[in-house]
Enzyme design. Structure first.
Site, short mmCIF file in Angstrom:
data_model
loop_
_atom_site.label_atom_id
_atom_site.label_comp_id
_atom_site.label_asym_id
_atom_site.label_seq_id
_atom_site.Cartn_x
_atom_site.Cartn_y
_atom_site.Cartn_z
N ASP A 70 0.83 -1.20 0.00
CA ASP A 70 0.00 0.00 0.00
C ASP A 70 0.87 1.26 0.00
O ASP A 70 1.87 1.33 0.72
CB ASP A 70 -0.87 -0.04 1.27
N GLU B 50 1.89 -0.19 -4.83
CA GLU B 50 0.87 0.80 -5.21
C GLU B 50 1.55 2.16 -5.28
O GLU B 50 2.01 2.67 -4.27
CB GLU B 50 -0.27 0.85 -4.19
C1 GLC Z 1 -4.29 3.04 -0.62
C2 GLC Z 1 -5.53 2.17 -0.61
C3 GLC Z 1 -6.70 3.02 -0.19
C4 GLC Z 1 -6.44 3.51 1.22
C5 GLC Z 1 -5.11 4.25 1.29
C6 GLC Z 1 -4.66 4.43 2.69
O1 GLC Z 1 -4.38 4.04 -1.57
O2 GLC Z 1 -5.71 1.58 -1.87
O3 GLC Z 1 -7.90 2.30 -0.25
O4 GLC Z 1 -7.47 4.38 1.63
O5 GLC Z 1 -4.07 3.55 0.66
O6 GLC Z 1 -4.24 3.21 3.23
#
Ligand code: GLC
Ligand code: MG
Length: 532
Positions: free
Chosen positions: A201, A264
């Protein structure tokens, strides 16, 4: 073909566990529910299942606020359920990828509870604590992604803590080696239990400017974007030394056989590809969200693919994402006809495709009445269209009243179109988007040209994006009409044999012979084998 690792050959399918299948009538999806649907993954033809977070969580951000990195949230089940799911997936030749949320924890995580208990607590420095500015305000101008200041005052200890997301999600201090060790131990805990990799994440957020400088204003901000985009996140994200951490995570992953590290990362292509790491010692797959972020236009998408292909470091394996739990669904963005073209694009581009649950049945964003809003972002900045509940609604399995998702009260409303738009009905309709997805997945699985082949753009007239994929003498032409114009013509590359149509988004034409040129109908995508 045999030599390419599974995460290059394969297709990733994202499950949002709260919304996939409920097994215990509480209206929230769970691990036993996923276990019940495990044959669906094989039937669809995907290779790996990525689960959004299933760890114990107060659910301030629906699992992205982790209270224990080594457990299972009771609403989702138990560690035994988890082991059963791993075994069931592995038994079918499928991989399991977990979400890892290392940037922040829940404010209820014992680490944070200790950290905020006092200045002398050994975990004080595990989070990001700063003194107030001279006027008593926050230490600097940093903003939370969900709106408002990113700094929360803690009256008991007289300091602010930093949270890039909700105030219930304090950021960990990744400059502290003890934090790194603790999270790495949690990674081992799951790898030892057979997990095949992680989707990390907000990987580009892990480190912040050590001098705590203000972020500069964003000259392109016009008031329609989320508040945090008033500033350019130059001092809060994508710090040069983050790549050391990514390399450490990768080294840990490499202690195990055949696992994958996915990041991500929302950054422009040129900065995104740095996350492959020096000598490719970083993430195997820095998630590429450009298809989600680029206007749905043949010329724009063609330009995007060329820029991405050109920016990839030598030997880096590409990837493409069409939807996720944070962004409006593809069928809502481009409409049902173009959603089929999008499916063909995703499954024929060079690079690992990631598919979001429900997109294969053409699920659309579901309007959420104000009283049913769950997403913290929508609560902080209401009515602006930033809320993410619409794309997180329950999977539509059958035509029954609650779509086969639950027999309780679903945590988010089901879509109105569920009687027609569901797995059971569409699996009996050879012309459905679901049938198209299965056909495309099967083609990709059986064609090295489509999964592993080279990429080359093919000249096409306005509104059409065409390209050729080649592997070991096999050649495939993909031509996609991004609009509703009829009779779009593409000259076939010269060859001795006529081409043979393998698939059309319209479900017909299979087996048709094409010589010289190919003509596309409105909203039509076609795959032609140029080598018989
Ligand atoms: C990432 C996740 C999202 C979340 C954020 C904070 O972007 O995909 O859903 O709110 O991180 O953890
Ligand atoms: Mg349940």
């Amino acid at each position: 073909m045999g030599h390419a690792p599974w995460w290059q050959r394969g297709i990733v399918y994202q499950v949002y566990p709260r919304s996939f299948q409920d097994s215990d009538v509480d209206g929230v999806g769970d691990l036993k529910g996923i276990l019940r649907r495990v044959d669906y993954f094989g039937w669809l033809g995907v290779d790996a299942v990525w689960l959004s977070p299933i760890y114990p969580s107060p659910m301030a951000d629906f699992g992205y606020d982790v209270a224990d990195y080594r457990g299972i949230e009771p609403v989702f089940g138990t560690l035994d359920d988890f082991s059963e799911l791993v075994a069931a997936l592995h038994g079918r030749g499928l991989k399991l990828i977990l979400d890892l949320v290392p940037n922040h924890t829940s404010d209820r995580h014992p680490w944070f509870v200790a950290s905020r208990s006092g200045w002398s607590d050994p975990k004080r420095d595990w989070y990001i604590w700063r003194d107030a500015a001279p006027d008593g305000g926050p230490p600097n101008n940093w903003l939370s992604t969900f709106g408002g200041s990113a700094w929360e005052w803690d009256a008991a200890t007289g300091q602010y803590y930093y949270h890039a997301f909700a105030r219930e999600q304090p950021d960990l201090n990744w400059r502290n080696p003890a934090v790194r060790r603790a999270v790495y131990d949690a990674m081992r805990f799951w790898l030892d239990r057979g997990v095949d990799g992680f989707r990390v994440d907000v990987m580009w957020h892990l480190l912040k400017d050590p001098a705590w400088r203000d972020n500069p204003p964003n000259p392109a901000y016009d008031g329609s974007q989320p508040e945090f985009q008033r500033l350019l996140e130059v001092n809060t994200t994508d710090q040069p030394d983050v790549h050391e951490i990514v390399a450490e995570m990768r080294a840990l992953i490499d202690e195990y056989d055949d696992r994958v590290l996915i990041g991500e990362i929302y950054l422009p292509i040129e900065r995104l590809v740095a996350y492959y790491g020096r000598d490719l010692a970083g993430a195997h797959l820095p998630f590429n969200f450009q298809l989600i972020l680029t206007a749905w236009d043949a010329g724009r998408i063609a330009g995007l693919v060329e820029r991405y292909e050109a920016a990839l470091p030598a030997g880096a394996w590409p990837n493409w994402v069409l939807g996720n739990h944070d962004k409006p669904r593809i069928a809502s963005r481009v409409g049902p006809a173009q959603a089929r073209v999008a499916a063909m694009l995703l499954l024929t581009l060079r690079g690992t495709p990631t598919l979001y649950y429900g997109d294969e049945i053409g699920m659309r964003d579901v309007p959420i009445p104000p009283g049913m809003v769950h997403d913290p972002w929508e609560k902080n900045e209401p009515g602006m269209g930033f809320g993410r509940d619409p794309q997180r609604t329950p999977m539509q399995w059958d035509a029954s009243a609650l779509a086969g998702f639950t027999t309780g009260t679903p945590w988010l409303p089901l879509a109105d179109d569920r009687a027609a738009c569901n797995v059971e009905v569409l699996s009996n309709d050879a012309g459905s988007i679901l049938a198209l997805y299965r056909q495309l997945i099967e083609l990709r699985r059986t064609s090295p040209a489509l999964s592993l082949g080279t990429y080359r753009t093919v000249a096409a007239e306005g509104g059409v994006f065409a390209y050729e994929r080649r592997y070991d003498g096999a050649s495939m032409l993909v031509a996609l009409n991004f609009g509703d114009q009829p009779d779009r013509r593409i000259e076939l590359p010269p060859g001795d044999r006529p081409g043979r149509v393998l698939a059309s988004t319209h479900g017909d034409r299979q087996g048709e012979t094409v010589a010289g040129a190919l003509t596309l109908r409105p909203d039509e995508g076609v795959i032609v084998s140029l080598t018989g």
